[in-house]
Design a protein around this motif. Sequence first.
Motif, short mmCIF file in Angstrom:
data_model
loop_
_atom_site.label_atom_id
_atom_site.label_comp_id
_atom_site.label_asym_id
_atom_site.label_seq_id
_atom_site.Cartn_x
_atom_site.Cartn_y
_atom_site.Cartn_z
N VAL A 36 -1.60 12.72 2.74
CA VAL A 36 -1.56 11.87 1.55
C VAL A 36 -0.32 10.99 1.66
O VAL A 36 0.81 11.49 1.66
N SER A 37 -0.53 9.66 1.78
CA SER A 37 0.58 8.71 1.91
C SER A 37 0.56 7.76 0.73
O SER A 37 -0.51 7.36 0.25
N ASP A 38 1.74 7.40 0.26
CA ASP A 38 1.81 6.46 -0.84
C ASP A 38 2.96 5.49 -0.63
O ASP A 38 3.80 5.69 0.25
N SER A 39 2.98 4.47 -1.44
CA SER A 39 4.05 3.46 -1.39
C SER A 39 4.92 3.56 -2.64
O SER A 39 5.35 2.55 -3.18
N GLY A 40 5.15 4.80 -3.08
CA GLY A 40 5.82 5.02 -4.35
C GLY A 40 7.33 4.92 -4.28
O GLY A 40 7.91 4.35 -3.35
N ILE A 41 7.98 5.58 -5.25
CA ILE A 41 9.42 5.44 -5.40
C ILE A 41 10.21 6.26 -4.39
O ILE A 41 11.38 6.02 -4.18
N GLY A 42 9.55 7.24 -3.77
CA GLY A 42 10.26 8.07 -2.81
C GLY A 42 11.28 8.96 -3.47
O GLY A 42 11.35 9.08 -4.70
N LEU A 45 -7.87 7.51 -12.73
CA LEU A 45 -6.42 7.51 -12.95
C LEU A 45 -5.76 6.43 -12.09
O LEU A 45 -4.85 5.73 -12.55
N ALA A 46 -6.25 6.29 -10.85
CA ALA A 46 -5.68 5.25 -9.97
C ALA A 46 -5.97 3.86 -10.51
O ALA A 46 -5.10 2.97 -10.50
N VAL A 47 -7.19 3.66 -11.01
CA VAL A 47 -7.54 2.35 -11.57
C VAL A 47 -6.70 2.06 -12.80
O VAL A 47 -6.21 0.94 -13.00
N GLU A 48 -6.50 3.09 -13.61
CA GLU A 48 -5.71 2.91 -14.82
C GLU A 48 -4.29 2.45 -14.50
O GLU A 48 -3.70 1.65 -15.22
N ARG A 49 -3.74 2.94 -13.40
CA ARG A 49 -2.37 2.60 -13.02
C ARG A 49 -2.32 1.50 -11.97
O ARG A 49 -1.28 1.27 -11.35
N SER A 50 -3.44 0.85 -11.72
CA SER A 50 -3.51 -0.27 -10.77
C SER A 50 -3.06 0.15 -9.38
O SER A 50 -2.29 -0.53 -8.69
N ILE A 51 -3.53 1.32 -8.96
CA ILE A 51 -3.20 1.84 -7.64
C ILE A 51 -4.44 1.71 -6.76
O ILE A 51 -5.55 2.08 -7.15
N GLN A 52 -4.26 1.19 -5.55
CA GLN A 52 -5.36 1.09 -4.62
C GLN A 52 -5.49 2.39 -3.85
O GLN A 52 -4.59 2.76 -3.08
N LEU A 53 -6.58 3.08 -4.06
CA LEU A 53 -6.79 4.40 -3.45
C LEU A 53 -7.77 4.27 -2.29
O LEU A 53 -8.93 3.90 -2.49
N THR A 54 -7.33 4.50 -1.10
CA THR A 54 -8.18 4.41 0.09
C THR A 54 -8.32 5.80 0.70
O THR A 54 -7.42 6.64 0.59
N THR A 55 -9.47 6.03 1.33
CA THR A 55 -9.76 7.35 1.89
C THR A 55 -10.29 7.22 3.31
O THR A 55 -10.86 6.20 3.69
N ASP A 56 -10.10 8.25 4.07
CA ASP A 56 -10.61 8.32 5.44
C ASP A 56 -10.70 9.79 5.80
O ASP A 56 -9.69 10.45 6.00
N TRP A 57 -11.90 10.35 5.82
CA TRP A 57 -12.02 11.77 6.13
C TRP A 57 -13.11 12.02 7.14
O TRP A 57 -14.08 11.29 7.23
N THR A 64 -0.25 1.55 -3.19
CA THR A 64 -1.37 2.09 -2.42
C THR A 64 -1.18 3.59 -2.22
O THR A 64 -0.06 4.10 -2.13
N VAL A 65 -2.32 4.28 -2.16
CA VAL A 65 -2.36 5.70 -1.83
C VAL A 65 -3.48 5.88 -0.82
O VAL A 65 -4.62 5.46 -1.06
N ASN A 66 -3.16 6.47 0.31
CA ASN A 66 -4.16 6.72 1.34
C ASN A 66 -4.32 8.21 1.54
O ASN A 66 -3.33 8.93 1.74
N VAL A 67 -5.56 8.67 1.48
CA VAL A 67 -5.87 10.08 1.65
C VAL A 67 -6.78 10.22 2.87
O VAL A 67 -7.82 9.54 2.93
N SER A 68 -6.39 11.05 3.81
CA SER A 68 -7.21 11.23 5.02
C SER A 68 -7.30 12.70 5.36
O SER A 68 -6.35 13.47 5.15
N VAL A 69 -8.45 13.09 5.88
CA VAL A 69 -8.70 14.45 6.34
C VAL A 69 -9.33 14.35 7.73
O VAL A 69 -10.29 13.59 7.92
#
Length: 511
Positions: A439-445, A379-391, A423-428
């Motif tokens: 979960v942090s994003d650079s969206g519309i807020g 889904l992220a690739v489809e919407r050209s979103i860079q999904l990064t993770t750190d857990w 960008t969307v960053n997911v960390s645990v």
Amino acid sequence: MSSPSNPSEREPLAISTTPVSHSSPLPDRTSPGAGAATSSAALTSIATQPHEGHRSRSIRTDLVLSQLILLSLLVLVYGGSIYWLVRQATHRQVEADLLGAAQLLSQDLQKHDQLSSLRIARTYRHRFGPAPRDHAYFAVWDRDGEYIGGTMPHPPFAAPVKDPSSLTGPRPYLTRMHGPYAEIVVTGPRGEQVLVGRPMAKENDELRRLLIGVTTFGVMALAVGVAGAWWLARRICLPLERITSTAEQISSRRLNQRLNSPATSSEVGRLSRVINTMLDRLQQAFERQVRFTADASHELRTPVAVILTQAEHTLSRLRSSADYRSALETCVTAAGRMKQLIDGLMLLARSDMGQLELRQISLDLGEIVKEVVTLLEPLAVERSIQLTTDWQPARVYGDPLRLNQVATNLITNAIRYNRPNGTVNVSVFPKDDQAWLVVSDSGIGISEADHPHMLEPFFRSDRARTFDDNQGTGLGLSIASEIISAHGGTLEIQSQPDCGTQVVARFPRQA
């Protein structure tokens, strides 16, 4: 690139530190006003329900009765004490007078041989009283108890003491009472017994007048006290009556009416403020319930309309197999959306009733989130979103299915309400005694005006509806909040328009 199996719509984010409880039972009608009408009827039924059982006393009556009982006890104790003290003092005075007269007679026995010359001193006769009813008497017996002289007639109960030894010691006299008569016996110079007695008519008359006076004063005090208690009780109850009168006018259609709070910090003023605060909560809950019912009906109406329209259009004439298949696929998609809405509503309803069942097992929150990220990467690739993770490993006790649902809702929202190339960053990670999911994003807020409504079911800002073409259901954050709360965790959301959003879910960490 496929969509998540159970994606949740992203809500516009607001700053919130605790999940909100939603008192919103499942609507059983599709009309937006049905739930409101039902709730209104319920509230009206409660407001108009007649009082049952016996009629209790009013506070005013209780206050007056309490004051009357307390005042009666005080008057009785105070008046009784005064009467008892005066009576004791009178008896001691009578005893002293009789003792003085008896001692003078005893001295006269030693001076005079003729008993006929014995007289009660004029001083004492004057003190005893001049009236015939007050006349004193005396009698003398020898040491053998033989009567040897005295005034005649004397009362029949005037007799020598059977045990003369009782007239010796530190208290060498004996006092006796025979009804209204008082007597005292002393020892003479040769062992004689000298008795002096008299009626206490004068003293009894004084005590009777004192009793009447005390009783009259007590009755007057009670009357004044009751009148004062009634006035005070009326003054105390007047604010309560005003509150009751105003409260009786409040109904489901007039929930915005409030009680007038006195300017003082009295208990009544505090009661008014507490009731007004309760009415604020009830009004908010009622309005939330009405809005929830209307939103649920609106959301369910759309897929139902799609199914009906598609079916009627398809059945209007004979069609090819491909057309039937296409119509059925459309109906299946609409039915799936309806099922998704109903599942979400049922979960919220169970959570509100405290019946949300969780399978509590030990698990790694990072592994749960890792699975979700793997599922949502397309889904992220489809919407050209860079999904990064750190857990990092963070073990918690929880239901893996529900925690998967939380992670899915939060990450799906971050992707769906993001801009292309965002960008969307997911960390645990573990921190202190908690497991953190960030979960942090650079969206519309989201704007600040929408922050208080972020966790309300079906709430979506106008900007969010436009951005995702009204594809979401508005239940994602509500469901995530309820699940996190059921796990003993908290949900915090920080967001600014055009600057992105950060969602932090914290769970108790397994030791």
